[in-house]
Design a protein around this motif. Sequence first.
Motif, PDB file in Angstrom:
ATOM      1  N   GLY A 173       0.818  -1.212   0.000  1.00  0.00           N
ATOM      2  CA  GLY A 173       0.000   0.000   0.000  1.00  0.00           C
ATOM      3  C   GLY A 173       0.851   1.260   0.000  1.00  0.00           C
ATOM      4  O   GLY A 173       0.517   2.245  -0.671  1.00  0.00           O
ATOM      5  N   ARG A 174       1.957   1.241   0.731  1.00  0.00           N
ATOM      6  CA  ARG A 174       2.838   2.416   0.764  1.00  0.00           C
ATOM      7  C   ARG A 174       3.502   2.625  -0.588  1.00  0.00           C
ATOM      8  O   ARG A 174       3.731   3.764  -1.009  1.00  0.00           O
ATOM      9  CB  ARG A 174       3.869   2.257   1.880  1.00  0.00           C
ATOM     10  CG  ARG A 174       3.266   2.429   3.272  1.00  0.00           C
ATOM     11  CD  ARG A 174       4.323   2.605   4.331  1.00  0.00           C
ATOM     12  NE  ARG A 174       5.008   1.370   4.675  1.00  0.00           N
ATOM     13  CZ  ARG A 174       4.589   0.510   5.591  1.00  0.00           C
ATOM     14  NH1 ARG A 174       3.444   0.731   6.244  1.00  0.00           N
ATOM     15  NH2 ARG A 174       5.266  -0.574   5.872  1.00  0.00           N
ATOM     16  N   ARG A 175       3.820   1.533  -1.263  1.00  0.00           N
ATOM     17  CA  ARG A 175       4.388   1.667  -2.606  1.00  0.00           C
ATOM     18  C   ARG A 175       3.359   2.251  -3.565  1.00  0.00           C
ATOM     19  O   ARG A 175       3.669   3.116  -4.397  1.00  0.00           O
ATOM     20  CB  ARG A 175       4.859   0.305  -3.112  1.00  0.00           C
ATOM     21  CG  ARG A 175       5.401   0.340  -4.532  1.00  0.00           C
ATOM     22  CD  ARG A 175       5.799  -1.034  -5.017  1.00  0.00           C
ATOM     23  NE  ARG A 175       6.091  -1.025  -6.437  1.00  0.00           N
ATOM     24  CZ  ARG A 175       6.312  -2.114  -7.154  1.00  0.00           C
ATOM     25  NH1 ARG A 175       6.278  -3.302  -6.561  1.00  0.00           N
ATOM     26  NH2 ARG A 175       6.561  -2.026  -8.442  1.00  0.00           N
ATOM     27  N   LEU A 176       2.126   1.799  -3.433  1.00  0.00           N
ATOM     28  CA  LEU A 176       1.071   2.264  -4.321  1.00  0.00           C
ATOM     29  C   LEU A 176       0.831   3.764  -4.201  1.00  0.00           C
ATOM     30  O   LEU A 176       0.602   4.443  -5.209  1.00  0.00           O
ATOM     31  CB  LEU A 176      -0.229   1.519  -4.023  1.00  0.00           C
ATOM     32  CG  LEU A 176      -0.318   0.064  -4.488  1.00  0.00           C
ATOM     33  CD1 LEU A 176      -1.557  -0.596  -3.897  1.00  0.00           C
ATOM     34  CD2 LEU A 176      -0.337  -0.021  -6.007  1.00  0.00           C
ATOM     35  N   VAL A 177       0.874   4.293  -2.967  1.00  0.00           N
ATOM     36  CA  VAL A 177       0.565   5.713  -2.800  1.00  0.00           C
ATOM     37  C   VAL A 177       1.591   6.577  -3.521  1.00  0.00           C
ATOM     38  O   VAL A 177       1.246   7.567  -4.170  1.00  0.00           O
ATOM     39  CB  VAL A 177       0.456   6.112  -1.314  1.00  0.00           C
ATOM     40  CG1 VAL A 177       1.784   5.994  -0.601  1.00  0.00           C
ATOM     41  CG2 VAL A 177      -0.091   7.530  -1.179  1.00  0.00           C
ATOM     42  N   GLY A 178       2.865   6.203  -3.431  1.00  0.00           N
ATOM     43  CA  GLY A 178       3.885   6.974  -4.129  1.00  0.00           C
ATOM     44  C   GLY A 178       3.700   6.938  -5.635  1.00  0.00           C
ATOM     45  O   GLY A 178       3.771   7.979  -6.307  1.00  0.00           O
ATOM     46  N   GLU A 179       3.436   5.749  -6.160  1.00  0.00           N
ATOM     47  CA  GLU A 179       3.251   5.600  -7.601  1.00  0.00           C
ATOM     48  C   GLU A 179       1.988   6.322  -8.071  1.00  0.00           C
ATOM     49  O   GLU A 179       1.980   6.962  -9.125  1.00  0.00           O
ATOM     50  CB  GLU A 179       3.175   4.119  -7.970  1.00  0.00           C
ATOM     51  CG  GLU A 179       4.467   3.341  -7.757  1.00  0.00           C
ATOM     52  CD  GLU A 179       5.525   3.643  -8.812  1.00  0.00           C
ATOM     53  OE1 GLU A 179       5.244   4.447  -9.720  1.00  0.00           O
ATOM     54  OE2 GLU A 179       6.628   3.073  -8.722  1.00  0.00           O
ATOM     55  N   ALA A 180       0.919   6.222  -7.298  1.00  0.00           N
ATOM     56  CA  ALA A 180      -0.352   6.820  -7.711  1.00  0.00           C
ATOM     57  C   ALA A 180      -0.294   8.343  -7.701  1.00  0.00           C
ATOM     58  O   ALA A 180      -0.828   9.001  -8.602  1.00  0.00           O
ATOM     59  CB  ALA A 180      -1.483   6.328  -6.811  1.00  0.00           C
ATOM     60  N   ILE A 181       0.357   8.922  -6.687  1.00  0.00           N
ATOM     61  CA  ILE A 181       0.461  10.377  -6.638  1.00  0.00           C
ATOM     62  C   ILE A 181       1.373  10.877  -7.760  1.00  0.00           C
ATOM     63  O   ILE A 181       1.101  11.905  -8.390  1.00  0.00           O
ATOM     64  CB  ILE A 181       0.945  10.845  -5.260  1.00  0.00           C
ATOM     65  CG1 ILE A 181      -0.186  10.646  -4.242  1.00  0.00           C
ATOM     66  CG2 ILE A 181       1.376  12.313  -5.297  1.00  0.00           C
ATOM     67  CD1 ILE A 181       0.144  11.083  -2.839  1.00  0.00           C
ATOM     68  N   THR A 182       2.435  10.126  -8.042  1.00  0.00           N
ATOM     69  CA  THR A 182       3.305  10.491  -9.166  1.00  0.00           C
ATOM     70  C   THR A 182       2.520  10.465 -10.467  1.00  0.00           C
ATOM     71  O   THR A 182       2.658  11.361 -11.320  1.00  0.00           O
ATOM     72  CB  THR A 182       4.496   9.525  -9.253  1.00  0.00           C
ATOM     73  OG1 THR A 182       5.297   9.651  -8.079  1.00  0.00           O
ATOM     74  CG2 THR A 182       5.355   9.826 -10.479  1.00  0.00           C
ATOM     75  N   GLN A 183       1.672   9.445 -10.638  1.00  0.00           N
ATOM     76  CA  GLN A 183       0.849   9.359 -11.834  1.00  0.00           C
ATOM     77  C   GLN A 183      -0.109  10.544 -11.923  1.00  0.00           C
ATOM     78  O   GLN A 183      -0.274  11.150 -12.989  1.00  0.00           O
ATOM     79  CB  GLN A 183       0.049   8.059 -11.856  1.00  0.00           C
ATOM     80  CG  GLN A 183      -0.835   7.924 -13.091  1.00  0.00           C
ATOM     81  CD  GLN A 183      -2.053   7.056 -12.863  1.00  0.00           C
ATOM     82  OE1 GLN A 183      -2.353   6.686 -11.737  1.00  0.00           O
ATOM     83  NE2 GLN A 183      -2.775   6.740 -13.924  1.00  0.00           N
TER      84      GLN A 183
END
Length: 234
Positions: A173-183
């Motif tokens: 989940g922590r990995r996803l938040v970084g990737e999603a905000i970057t997107q």
Amino acid sequence: MTSADASAEPLSPDSEPGYLAAVTDLLGALAYGELCAFSQLAKDAELAPTLRHKSAIAQLAAHELRNFTVLSERLASLGVEPETAMEPFVPAVDGFHERTAPSDWLEGMVKAYVGEGIAQDFYREVSTYVDADTRALVLHVLEDDSQADFAVAAVREAIAEDSRLAGRLALWGRRLVGEAITQAQRVGVERDALASILVGAPGRAGADLAELGRMFARLTDEHTRRMERLGLSA
């Protein structure tokens, strides 16, 4: 949230060419996101451990496809080919999904809830600055809670059966938040027309830098709440 000045807000996408391009970008980005969500959930259904889970995920995928159809129909009504509207966002969205391919169905459920949730929150924020009809369409497409409820129940049930899953899924989940905000940042700034919704244009108010900062802070806060609802640490 600081919203656009109602007196400066266009009445419809055809009121000015620049605004039509902006709405086209918004609906195109959202439509491609829905199409990819359908595809990802269909894959998740194949990995589901039971027929009950497989059936539920398939229904969620069908809902995403219906949303895609609604958005495509609106684009067509504006005289825009849906594929043309979606094309500029393929690299950013595909890149996100390539970098966040789940290794099992539980990671897929966390991604559907957390990763897609951040994207949905971003589009809700953007919709504050568009005309009422477009805003209503965006909010309608994003309003369904069945996906969230199913993902939360499935993940909590799995953690209750095996508490060791919590650590791995929290990291995911922590990995996803970084990737999603970057997107979201990439989608929001790479297209001038879409960026103009947020920062404004002549005759249309937008957000200043401080408000943009608060917007991304809100995205992070909502992510934390979603993780807590899953029973995971953010």
